[in-house]
Write an enzyme that holds these catalytic residues in place. Structure first.
Site, PDB file in Angstrom:
ATOM      1  N   GLU A  89      -2.430  15.877 -18.777  1.00 60.89           N
ATOM      2  CA  GLU A  89      -3.496  14.877 -18.861  1.00 60.89           C
ATOM      3  C   GLU A  89      -4.850  15.502 -19.217  1.00 60.89           C
ATOM      4  O   GLU A  89      -5.894  14.879 -19.033  1.00 60.89           O
ATOM      5  CB  GLU A  89      -3.620  14.133 -17.528  1.00 60.89           C
ATOM      6  CG  GLU A  89      -2.394  13.336 -17.139  1.00 60.89           C
ATOM      7  CD  GLU A  89      -2.171  12.091 -17.994  1.00 60.89           C
ATOM      8  OE1 GLU A  89      -2.816  11.977 -19.062  1.00 60.89           O
ATOM      9  OE2 GLU A  89      -1.358  11.248 -17.597  1.00 60.89           O
ATOM     10  N   HIS A 107      -7.304  12.426 -10.741  1.00 58.34           N
ATOM     11  CA  HIS A 107      -6.369  11.444 -11.301  1.00 58.34           C
ATOM     12  C   HIS A 107      -5.156  11.355 -10.382  1.00 58.34           C
ATOM     13  O   HIS A 107      -4.581  12.379 -10.018  1.00 58.34           O
ATOM     14  CB  HIS A 107      -5.935  11.858 -12.706  1.00 58.34           C
ATOM     15  CG  HIS A 107      -4.737  11.123 -13.221  1.00 58.34           C
ATOM     16  ND1 HIS A 107      -4.664   9.749 -13.254  1.00 58.34           N
ATOM     17  CD2 HIS A 107      -3.555  11.576 -13.727  1.00 58.34           C
ATOM     18  CE1 HIS A 107      -3.496   9.380 -13.756  1.00 58.34           C
ATOM     19  NE2 HIS A 107      -2.802  10.472 -14.047  1.00 58.34           N
ATOM     20  N   HIS A 109      -1.564   8.759  -8.946  1.00 57.32           N
ATOM     21  CA  HIS A 109      -0.615   7.664  -9.165  1.00 57.32           C
ATOM     22  C   HIS A 109      -0.450   6.890  -7.854  1.00 57.32           C
ATOM     23  O   HIS A 109       0.660   6.516  -7.476  1.00 57.32           O
ATOM     24  CB  HIS A 109       0.742   8.205  -9.617  1.00 57.32           C
ATOM     25  CG  HIS A 109       0.731   8.840 -10.965  1.00 57.32           C
ATOM     26  ND1 HIS A 109       1.860   9.368 -11.553  1.00 57.32           N
ATOM     27  CD2 HIS A 109      -0.269   9.039 -11.865  1.00 57.32           C
ATOM     28  CE1 HIS A 109       1.564   9.866 -12.747  1.00 57.32           C
ATOM     29  NE2 HIS A 109       0.272   9.682 -12.958  1.00 57.32           N
ATOM     30  N   TYR A 128     -17.351  -5.223  -1.157  1.00 55.34           N
ATOM     31  CA  TYR A 128     -18.616  -4.776  -1.756  1.00 55.34           C
ATOM     32  C   TYR A 128     -18.645  -3.300  -2.148  1.00 55.34           C
ATOM     33  O   TYR A 128     -19.531  -2.863  -2.886  1.00 55.34           O
ATOM     34  CB  TYR A 128     -19.792  -5.091  -0.829  1.00 55.34           C
ATOM     35  CG  TYR A 128     -19.794  -4.385   0.507  1.00 55.34           C
ATOM     36  CD1 TYR A 128     -20.141  -3.041   0.624  1.00 55.34           C
ATOM     37  CD2 TYR A 128     -19.470  -5.086   1.671  1.00 55.34           C
ATOM     38  CE1 TYR A 128     -20.154  -2.408   1.852  1.00 55.34           C
ATOM     39  CE2 TYR A 128     -19.483  -4.460   2.903  1.00 55.34           C
ATOM     40  CZ  TYR A 128     -19.835  -3.122   2.992  1.00 55.34           C
ATOM     41  OH  TYR A 128     -19.851  -2.501   4.211  1.00 55.34           O
ATOM     42  N   HIS A 169       0.088   2.988 -14.588  1.00 55.60           N
ATOM     43  CA  HIS A 169      -0.025   4.451 -14.557  1.00 55.60           C
ATOM     44  C   HIS A 169      -0.682   4.947 -13.276  1.00 55.60           C
ATOM     45  O   HIS A 169      -0.070   5.666 -12.506  1.00 55.60           O
ATOM     46  CB  HIS A 169      -0.825   4.906 -15.793  1.00 55.60           C
ATOM     47  CG  HIS A 169      -0.906   6.381 -15.960  1.00 55.60           C
ATOM     48  ND1 HIS A 169      -1.143   6.969 -17.188  1.00 55.60           N
ATOM     49  CD2 HIS A 169      -0.825   7.406 -15.080  1.00 55.60           C
ATOM     50  CE1 HIS A 169      -1.169   8.293 -17.045  1.00 55.60           C
ATOM     51  NE2 HIS A 169      -0.989   8.577 -15.770  1.00 55.60           N
ATOM     52  N   TYR A 224     -28.695   4.777   0.795  1.00 53.54           N
ATOM     53  CA  TYR A 224     -27.768   4.951   1.916  1.00 53.54           C
ATOM     54  C   TYR A 224     -27.631   6.411   2.301  1.00 53.54           C
ATOM     55  O   TYR A 224     -27.682   7.313   1.475  1.00 53.54           O
ATOM     56  CB  TYR A 224     -26.397   4.385   1.548  1.00 53.54           C
ATOM     57  CG  TYR A 224     -25.344   4.541   2.623  1.00 53.54           C
ATOM     58  CD1 TYR A 224     -25.314   3.698   3.717  1.00 53.54           C
ATOM     59  CD2 TYR A 224     -24.403   5.547   2.531  1.00 53.54           C
ATOM     60  CE1 TYR A 224     -24.336   3.839   4.700  1.00 53.54           C
ATOM     61  CE2 TYR A 224     -23.416   5.691   3.500  1.00 53.54           C
ATOM     62  CZ  TYR A 224     -23.395   4.834   4.588  1.00 53.54           C
ATOM     63  OH  TYR A 224     -22.453   4.979   5.548  1.00 53.54           O
TER      64      TYR A 224
END
Length: 227
Positions: A89, A107, A109, A128, A169, A224
């Site tokens: 990837e 990344h 799955h 939110y 994916h 925050y």
């Protein structure tokens, strides 16, 4: 020549910086498995150090990765560190670094995010915390893994966002640190789980927030945390 040397003057960041970053990358990759976001070697993680991208190698279980397994490429994808083949990837990771100021990419799955990616083109505004990802999370249209087409679809879905779903994916999230990219990945998986859970009750439809409500949270989130 040590494992962190490039053989080219100025070709790589300082060895201690690379070694520290690789250790953090491996720890993050192992965390994706421990937290159930990845099965086996199905996800991948990268971190940018200068113009070098350290990335998990393809097909190697994360619990077997050692300092000697460090794998790095430049922003054009040319391998500059290690002998293990980078993740398949890699085009997605490099596309993020070329197009954004990201310093880390995760990344996965993950189950709930992958399930949602098969149902909608955008994650409904169930919570939110979508604001922490830049707004409504889009789903990138399906393309074969490891292709430039998938990288292009992902970049479109990431426009003004820090995370997206990849149809049939998984997910991709980026941040200024590995911790931030991981946290965004985990938040996205949690929101998808909430939406699927709420949607599963027969005869009931979950209430959703408006984009204006989420945008207001986004403004509040900028202040925050601790100063």
């Amino acid at each position: 020549m040590g494992r962190w040397a490039s053989g080219e003057p100025g070709g790589l960041p300082a060895p201690e910086e690379l070694e520290r970053a690789w250790g953090e990358l491996v720890a993050t990759a192992r965390r994706t498995v421990a937290d159930g976001l990845v099965v086996g070697t199905s996800g991948n993680v990268s971190v940018r150090v200068g113009d070098t991208v350290l990335v998990t190698p393809t097909g190697v279980p994360y619990d077997r990765l050692a300092p000697a397994d460090a794998c790095g490429v430049d922003l054009d994808g040319r391998q500059v560190l290690g002998s293990l083949v980078p993740t398949s990837e890699l085009p997605m990771h490099l596309a993020v670094y070329r197009a954004t100021g990201a310093r880390a990419v995760v990344h996965t799955h993950a189950v709930h995010t992958t399930a949602v990616s098969t149902l909608v083109t955008e994650l409904p505004l169930i919570h939110y915390m979508a604001a922490a990802l830049g707004g409504p999370v889009r789903v990138a249209p399906y393309a074969t893994y490891g292709t430039e087409e998938l990288a292009e679809n992902m970049l479109s879905a990431l426009r003004d966002r820090t995370a997206c779903l990849l149809q049939n994916h998984g997910t991709l999230a980026h941040g200024s640190t590995l911790d931030q990219a991981y946290d965004r990945t985990a938040q996205l998986e949690w929101m998808c789980r909430v939406w699927l859970t709420a949607s599963a009750l027969p005869g009931r439809t979950p209430t959703l927030l408006t984009e204006e409500q989420v945008a207001e949270v986004g403004r509040r989130l900028r202040g925050y945390g601790q100063p």
